[in-house]
Scaffold this motif. Structure first.
Motif, mmCIF file in Angstrom:
data_model
loop_
_atom_site.group_PDB
_atom_site.id
_atom_site.type_symbol
_atom_site.label_atom_id
_atom_site.label_comp_id
_atom_site.label_asym_id
_atom_site.label_seq_id
_atom_site.Cartn_x
_atom_site.Cartn_y
_atom_site.Cartn_z
ATOM 1 N N SER A 166 101.855 -15.536 -34.359
ATOM 2 C CA SER A 166 101.200 -14.275 -34.035
ATOM 3 C C SER A 166 102.210 -13.209 -33.611
ATOM 4 O O SER A 166 102.040 -12.022 -33.922
ATOM 5 C CB SER A 166 100.147 -14.472 -32.937
ATOM 6 O OG SER A 166 100.734 -14.978 -31.760
ATOM 7 N N TYR A 171 103.751 -11.836 -36.742
ATOM 8 C CA TYR A 171 102.792 -10.953 -37.405
ATOM 9 C C TYR A 171 102.700 -9.622 -36.661
ATOM 10 O O TYR A 171 102.691 -8.540 -37.268
ATOM 11 C CB TYR A 171 101.430 -11.625 -37.467
ATOM 12 C CG TYR A 171 100.377 -10.782 -38.147
ATOM 13 C CD1 TYR A 171 100.213 -10.822 -39.529
ATOM 14 C CD2 TYR A 171 99.550 -9.938 -37.408
ATOM 15 C CE1 TYR A 171 99.250 -10.042 -40.162
ATOM 16 C CE2 TYR A 171 98.589 -9.150 -38.028
ATOM 17 C CZ TYR A 171 98.442 -9.210 -39.398
ATOM 18 O OH TYR A 171 97.492 -8.432 -40.021
ATOM 19 N N GLU A 213 92.003 -11.802 -33.349
ATOM 20 C CA GLU A 213 92.686 -12.211 -34.575
ATOM 21 C C GLU A 213 94.015 -12.884 -34.258
ATOM 22 O O GLU A 213 94.386 -13.891 -34.880
ATOM 23 C CB GLU A 213 92.913 -10.984 -35.460
ATOM 24 C CG GLU A 213 93.574 -11.275 -36.796
ATOM 25 C CD GLU A 213 93.739 -10.029 -37.639
ATOM 26 O OE1 GLU A 213 94.745 -9.941 -38.381
ATOM 27 O OE2 GLU A 213 92.868 -9.132 -37.548
ATOM 28 N N LEU A 214 94.727 -12.354 -33.264
ATOM 29 C CA LEU A 214 95.993 -12.957 -32.853
ATOM 30 C C LEU A 214 95.766 -14.354 -32.283
ATOM 31 O O LEU A 214 96.488 -15.302 -32.596
ATOM 32 C CB LEU A 214 96.682 -12.075 -31.821
ATOM 33 C CG LEU A 214 97.159 -10.704 -32.298
ATOM 34 C CD1 LEU A 214 97.627 -9.864 -31.113
ATOM 35 C CD2 LEU A 214 98.280 -10.835 -33.323
ATOM 36 N N MET A 266 95.075 -16.922 -34.932
ATOM 37 C CA MET A 266 96.266 -17.365 -35.665
ATOM 38 C C MET A 266 96.900 -18.592 -35.022
ATOM 39 O O MET A 266 97.503 -19.424 -35.694
ATOM 40 C CB MET A 266 97.305 -16.238 -35.708
ATOM 41 C CG MET A 266 96.957 -15.081 -36.588
ATOM 42 S SD MET A 266 98.294 -13.845 -36.520
ATOM 43 C CE MET A 266 97.511 -12.509 -37.437
ATOM 44 N N GLU A 267 96.764 -18.689 -33.692
ATOM 45 C CA GLU A 267 97.383 -19.791 -32.960
ATOM 46 C C GLU A 267 96.391 -20.900 -32.659
ATOM 47 O O GLU A 267 96.746 -21.900 -32.031
ATOM 48 C CB GLU A 267 97.992 -19.270 -31.649
ATOM 49 C CG GLU A 267 98.936 -18.093 -31.811
ATOM 50 C CD GLU A 267 100.219 -18.441 -32.541
ATOM 51 O OE1 GLU A 267 100.402 -19.629 -32.886
ATOM 52 O OE2 GLU A 267 101.049 -17.535 -32.771
ATOM 53 N N TYR A 306 95.120 -17.642 -24.928
ATOM 54 C CA TYR A 306 96.146 -16.897 -25.672
ATOM 55 C C TYR A 306 96.738 -15.791 -24.800
ATOM 56 O O TYR A 306 97.959 -15.636 -24.737
ATOM 57 C CB TYR A 306 95.544 -16.300 -26.934
ATOM 58 C CG TYR A 306 96.534 -15.480 -27.732
ATOM 59 C CD1 TYR A 306 97.451 -16.106 -28.571
ATOM 60 C CD2 TYR A 306 96.579 -14.098 -27.610
ATOM 61 C CE1 TYR A 306 98.394 -15.373 -29.287
ATOM 62 C CE2 TYR A 306 97.513 -13.347 -28.323
ATOM 63 C CZ TYR A 306 98.412 -13.997 -29.155
ATOM 64 O OH TYR A 306 99.341 -13.265 -29.850
#
Length: 286
Positions: free
Chosen positions: A179, A182, A195-196, A199-200, A207
């Motif tokens: 992330s 990105y 969204e971040l 990703m993980e 997060y």
């Protein structure tokens, strides 16, 4: 320098038991530049833990390919696992080590986020990790009394807890590489925090916590930091208008861009362009 402390009379400190929940066989600190190779085709009877604070050493489990443990690595080797470890000449190594047995170590390792099946865990050399290891050695050399073994066992639990936390933090931070990469490439675009996190494979709260621990910023403030760093560079080009720079940095509204810039630096983009010194720099989250 080598410091070794034993609770077991055997020269190797080997001992195994299920009668005691946690029995510390021996522990120590090895600091050497000498080359050596140790082959244990049948492994040891107890659990082995190494914490590398300097240098590197290679390990081969079950005659498999060599794996390298470097400074910061935590190595766990379960009983009866065939292992060969080698230190090549020319490098200094500094390793805290521990051998333990009993009915509790498998659960203890699991509770600390480590596998009872063993492995090499990349983590970090920290003062907290070194202090926890040194505390165990201090308890091992205490004058013997009826509580000496209990104090050593408690120190070993603390040591593994601290090292397990360091391993978990390091693993969590490494998980953010996708992330972060990105984000650094797309920070001028709208990027939902959800969204971040997706990703993980993490929930948003977890997060955000890991992100802040790694960068010192929330995701939103980190994006602002990247955008304003870009703005500083673009403001050095007198051919670019403030509106154009705002758009390049991801701000559709140039007036909002100016407010953000002034909030962070204490001056407007135009004042910055003409040589005024910022009153402040973007700060880390408190």
């Amino acid at each position: 320098m080598r410091q070794d402390y034993y609770f077991v009379p055997s020269p190797t400190g080997e001992f195994t038991t299920e009668d005691s929940p946690l029995h510390i066989n021996c522990a120590g600190l090895t600091d050497t530049s000498s080359a050596f190779i140790t082959r244990l085709p049948a492994g040891r009877m107890d659990y082995t833990v190494y914490y590398f604070t300097e240098g590197e050493m290679s390990f081969s489990f079950r005659e498999g390919p060599e794996q390298t443990a470097r400074a910061g690595a935590l190595v766990v080797i379960p009983p009866y696992l065939p292992v060969t470890y080698r230190h090549r000449e020319g490098g200094q190594i500094r390793i805290f080590w521990l051998h333990l047995t009993g009915s509790y170590p498998p659960a203890l390792l699991t509770e600390c986020g480590l596998s009872a099946e063993g492995g090499i865990y990349p983590t970090q050399v920290t003062e907290a990790g070194i202090a926890a290891c040194q505390t165990l050695l201090d308890r091992m050399k205490d004058p013997p009394d009826s509580f000496t073994r209990l104090r050593a066992a408690a120190a070993a639990v603390h040591m593994l807890t601290v090292l397990g936390q360091l391993t978990a933090e390091n693993a969590g931070e490494r998980r953010l590489e996708k992330s972060l990469s990105y984000l650094r490439e797309h920070f001028t675009e709208p990027i939902p925090k959800e969204e971040l996190a997706a990703m993980e494979g993490l929930g948003l709260s977890r997060y955000n916590s890991l992100f802040h621990r790694l960068t010192g910023y929330s995701p939103a403030r980190y994006i602002t930091k990247l955008r304003l760093n870009l703005a500083e560079q673009l403001l050095g080009d007198p051919q670019k208008s403030i509106s154009e720079i705002a758009a390049r940095c991801g701000y559709e509204d140039p007036f909002y861009f100016c407010r953000v810039f002034r909030r962070e630096y204490g001056i407007s983009p135009s004042e910055y362009r003409h040589g005024a010194l910022p009153a402040s720099r973007p700060k880390k989250d408190s």
